[in-house]
Design a protein around this motif. Structure first.
Motif, PDB file in Angstrom:
ATOM      1  N   GLU A  85     128.946  44.191 -24.392  1.00  0.00           N
ATOM      2  CA  GLU A  85     128.928  43.016 -23.523  1.00  0.00           C
ATOM      3  C   GLU A  85     127.523  42.479 -23.279  1.00  0.00           C
ATOM      4  O   GLU A  85     127.331  41.550 -22.497  1.00  0.00           O
ATOM      5  N   THR A  86     126.539  43.056 -23.960  1.00  0.00           N
ATOM      6  CA  THR A  86     125.164  42.551 -23.877  1.00  0.00           C
ATOM      7  C   THR A  86     124.969  41.411 -24.871  1.00  0.00           C
ATOM      8  O   THR A  86     125.369  41.508 -26.039  1.00  0.00           O
ATOM      9  N   THR A  87     124.378  40.326 -24.422  1.00  0.00           N
ATOM     10  CA  THR A  87     124.141  39.167 -25.289  1.00  0.00           C
ATOM     11  C   THR A  87     123.214  39.563 -26.441  1.00  0.00           C
ATOM     12  O   THR A  87     122.154  40.171 -26.203  1.00  0.00           O
ATOM     13  N   PRO A  88     123.582  39.271 -27.689  1.00  0.00           N
ATOM     14  CA  PRO A  88     122.714  39.597 -28.823  1.00  0.00           C
ATOM     15  C   PRO A  88     121.311  39.021 -28.654  1.00  0.00           C
ATOM     16  O   PRO A  88     121.117  37.955 -28.065  1.00  0.00           O
ATOM     17  N   ASN A  89     120.340  39.755 -29.169  1.00  0.00           N
ATOM     18  CA  ASN A  89     118.902  39.442 -29.079  1.00  0.00           C
ATOM     19  C   ASN A  89     118.331  39.719 -27.686  1.00  0.00           C
ATOM     20  O   ASN A  89     117.173  39.384 -27.421  1.00  0.00           O
TER      21      ASN A  89
END
Length: 355
Positions: free
Chosen positions: A326-330
């Protein structure tokens, strides 16, 4: 003896008085007290003492207008029919999640469909537009061009527990809207990490062809899940009953929001394999690091024990995978871990999981 005789006289007098009062209440209704007296009602209407039968009708009436029938058509051309196009129809159900026409259903209901038809319970028909889908959860979002549609009751913090009574609403075998009842047998996680049967709600409410994509509600009429499938396995000789699955509401809602915003579900990826670590230190132990992964770039090694990701203390590998997914990529995360009993930390840049 005189005292005993006196007490007997008093008791007899009270008994005669009570009998006379009851007789007057029965024979002269004007003497009955106004308002709700449970004793008076019990005496004058003894049939009211019966309890009302247990019913889920109110819950169904709240939720059922938002459960729709979905018919997906696929046009195929095969040599068997002389090259003439043939139409095959797949049956399923869906749930109206927003009044502006967003509907959740199962991906397998509309998979490879050339035409999607949505039929509301009031008889209105709309063509459906596929917004996006997510294969791991078998969910899809479609939209109809309509407004002020009935919406299923929802609670953002909805949680389900084993033993909860649930009702499955759908259109099994195209018989029309049908309700089946059961209990939740086991619960799963609500995160976006790779899914399995263990992450779904397990229940014993009957699910048949056409129920897929329909609503699973509680006895208040609140959505608790999206009906998905019956349990299947390779051994067809086993007669399996009472094992069905639904995507938990919180997970389904997260998937829907991402599909509406991005057209797909975007999941973060770290690139590890791990196991829960059962000692005084809560966390998980690294068993493998994928080559050219964010984990390798951050210097994470086999044998490291991760006990915190970002601001979140870790209690299990499943919790950790959900945080990463659930962490936004980058985005960059701080990972705290033990290496040979020595606490260290590293920065890792999460990338998007390839679908």
């Amino acid at each position: 003896m005189k005292l005993l005789a006196f007490l007997k006289y008093v008791v007899n007098a009270l008994s005669y008085g009570i009998v006379l009062a009851i007789a007057l209440l029965l024979l002269v209704p004007e003497l009955r007290p106004s308002g709700n007296s449970s004793l008076t009602n019990l005496l004058t209407n003894p049939n009211q003492a019966e309890q009302k039968p247990l019913s889920f009708a109110q819950a169904v009436s709240k939720a059922s207008p938002a459960v729709v029938n979905i018919y997906s058509e696929k046009i195929e051309t095969t040599p068997r029919y002389g090259g003439q196009p043939q139409t095959s129809t797949r049956l399923g159900s869906g749930v109206i999640m927003e009044s502006q026409g967003y509907i959740l259903t199962n991906y397998h209901v509309i998979q490879q469909a050339d035409l999607i038809i949505v039929l509301l319970q009031n008889g209105q028909r709309y063509p459906g537009e596929l917004i996006g889908y997510d294969i791991p959860t078998d969910l899809a979002v479609i939209k109809v061009n309509a407004s002020n549609l009935p919406v299923i009751p929802q609670q953002v913090n909805q949680q389900s527990f084993a033993g909860d009574i649930v009702l499955a609403i759908g259109n099994p075998l195209n018989l029309g809207q049908t309700v089946t009842q059961g209990i939740i047998s086991a619960t799963g996680r609500n995160g976006l990490s790779n899914t399995s049967y263990l992450q779904f709600l397990q229940m014993d409410a009957a699910i048949n062809d056409g129920n897929s994509g329909g609503a699973l509600i509680n006895t208040n009429g609140t959505l608790v899940g999206i009906n998905s499938a019956k349990f299947t396995q390779t051994n067809i000789q086993l007669n399996i009953q009472g094992i069905s699955f639904a995507v938990p509401y919180q997970l389904a809602y997260k998937v829907m929001q991402q599909i509406i915003e991005n057209g797909k579900v975007v999941r973060g990826w770290l690139g590890i394999s791990a196991r829960d670590y059962y000692t005084d230190v809560k966390g998980f132990a690294i068993e493998g690091v994928t080559e050219n992964s964010p984990a390798q770039a951050a210097g994470i090694r086999v044998g490291d024990v991760i006990y915190q990701i970002g601001e979140h203390p870790i209690t299990s590998i499943s919790q950790a995978l959900d945080i990463i997914a659930e962490t936004t990529p980058n985005s960059e995360l701080t990972i705290k871990m033990y290496r040979q009993s020595r606490p260290i930390q590293t920065q890792v840049t999460i990338v998007e999981l390839a679908n």
